[in-house]
Design a protein around this motif. Structure first.
Motif, PDB file in Angstrom:
ATOM      1  N   CYS A   1     -14.066  -0.205  -2.942  1.00 36.91           N
ATOM      2  CA  CYS A   1     -13.033  -0.854  -3.823  1.00 36.91           C
ATOM      3  C   CYS A   1     -13.612  -0.482  -5.416  1.00 36.91           C
ATOM      4  O   CYS A   1     -14.306  -1.178  -5.865  1.00 36.91           O
TER       5      CYS A   1
ATOM      6  N   GLU B   1      -2.540  -2.915  -4.714  1.00 36.93           N
ATOM      7  CA  GLU B   1      -3.071  -1.589  -4.399  1.00 36.93           C
ATOM      8  C   GLU B   1      -4.388  -1.540  -4.880  1.00 36.93           C
ATOM      9  O   GLU B   1      -4.850  -2.465  -5.696  1.00 36.93           O
ATOM     10  N   MET B   2      -5.358  -0.987  -3.951  1.00 39.29           N
ATOM     11  CA  MET B   2      -6.645  -0.866  -4.233  1.00 39.29           C
ATOM     12  C   MET B   2      -7.057   0.496  -4.470  1.00 39.29           C
ATOM     13  O   MET B   2      -6.673   1.222  -3.890  1.00 39.29           O
TER      14      MET B   2
ATOM     15  N   THR C   1      -9.577   3.445  -4.018  1.00 40.67           N
ATOM     16  CA  THR C   1     -10.842   3.854  -3.575  1.00 40.67           C
ATOM     17  C   THR C   1     -11.197   4.925  -3.907  1.00 40.67           C
ATOM     18  O   THR C   1     -10.523   5.985  -4.628  1.00 40.67           O
TER      19      THR C   1
ATOM     20  N   VAL D   1      -4.752   2.778  -1.932  1.00 41.06           N
ATOM     21  CA  VAL D   1      -4.247   2.364  -0.907  1.00 41.06           C
ATOM     22  C   VAL D   1      -3.414   1.010  -1.084  1.00 41.06           C
ATOM     23  O   VAL D   1      -3.789   0.246  -2.190  1.00 41.06           O
ATOM     24  N   GLN D   2      -2.527   0.617  -0.444  1.00 44.58           N
ATOM     25  CA  GLN D   2      -2.049  -0.888  -0.550  1.00 44.58           C
ATOM     26  C   GLN D   2      -2.866  -1.680   0.380  1.00 44.58           C
ATOM     27  O   GLN D   2      -3.252  -1.470   1.493  1.00 44.58           O
ATOM     28  N   ILE D   3      -2.922  -3.174   0.121  1.00 47.46           N
ATOM     29  CA  ILE D   3      -3.609  -4.037   0.819  1.00 47.46           C
ATOM     30  C   ILE D   3      -2.774  -5.304   0.581  1.00 47.46           C
ATOM     31  O   ILE D   3      -2.257  -5.675  -0.480  1.00 47.46           O
TER      32      ILE D   3
ATOM     33  N   HIS E   1      -6.286  -8.758   6.831  1.00 47.43           N
ATOM     34  CA  HIS E   1      -5.674  -8.164   5.679  1.00 47.43           C
ATOM     35  C   HIS E   1      -5.156  -6.669   6.496  1.00 47.43           C
ATOM     36  O   HIS E   1      -5.829  -6.198   7.369  1.00 47.43           O
TER      37      HIS E   1
ATOM     38  N   VAL F   1      -4.398  -2.803   5.477  1.00 48.10           N
ATOM     39  CA  VAL F   1      -4.603  -1.774   4.352  1.00 48.10           C
ATOM     40  C   VAL F   1      -3.823  -0.350   4.949  1.00 48.10           C
ATOM     41  O   VAL F   1      -3.979   0.043   6.078  1.00 48.10           O
ATOM     42  N   THR F   2      -2.851  -0.054   4.071  1.00 47.85           N
ATOM     43  CA  THR F   2      -2.052   0.990   4.436  1.00 47.85           C
ATOM     44  C   THR F   2      -2.619   2.240   3.506  1.00 47.85           C
ATOM     45  O   THR F   2      -2.338   2.117   2.065  1.00 47.85           O
TER      46      THR F   2
ATOM     47  N   ASN G   1      -7.295  -5.292   9.746  1.00 46.76           N
ATOM     48  CA  ASN G   1      -8.836  -5.795   9.512  1.00 46.76           C
ATOM     49  C   ASN G   1      -8.701  -7.267   9.775  1.00 46.76           C
ATOM     50  O   ASN G   1      -8.558  -8.013   8.723  1.00 46.76           O
TER      51      ASN G   1
END
Length: 133
Positions: free
Chosen positions: A36, A47-48, A50, A55-57, A70, A72-73, A82
């Motif tokens: 992250c 959104e995160m 990487t 990615v969306q979270i 959570h 993650v997309t 996860n």
């Protein structure tokens, strides 16, 4: 059937303090250091950033049971669930993350991912126990 591994970490902080910190997406860059880089809110979504892109979270709705699951997309639309929990451990907390080996993932990559999750949980411990900023 996918392989899975439960990765755990004891944290000497009350369960509600661990839950409040870990469930806040704004705190992810402070403890999910394996991948992250930053986070941002985009409308109602988080959104995160990487190393491989954004990615969306999304965390499951807040609850009293310490559930930190959570989703993650990934950029290709694949959603990875996860499962994560924090439970009371007699004055402290136990954090448990269930890591699944994704289809097409080698055993070596699965082991590397498990090592990254373990390192991130250790970072969470250090931050919450006041050992780092």
């Amino acid at each position: 059937m996918m392989n899975c591994r439960i990765i755990r970490c004891s944290i000497h902080r009350p369960v509600n303090a661990v839950y409040e910190f870990a469930s806040n997406p704004e705190n992810l860059p402070r403890w999910v250091m394996s991948f992250c880089l930053s986070v941002r809110k985009s409308g109602e979504q988080w959104e995160m950033e990487t190393p491989t892109g954004w990615v969306q979270i999304r965390f499951v709705p807040r609850d009293e049971a310490g559930i930190l699951d959570h989703i993650v997309t990934l950029p290709d639309g694949q959603a990875v669930v996860n499962p994560m929990r924090v439970v009371d451990k007699g004055g402290g907390s136990e954090v448990m993350f269930t890591l699944f080996q994704q289809p097409g993932m080698s055993d070596e990559q699965f082991a590397r991912d498990a090592d990254m999750v373990a390192a991130d949980l250790q970072s969470l411990k250090k931050v919450l126990e006041g050992q780092v900023g």
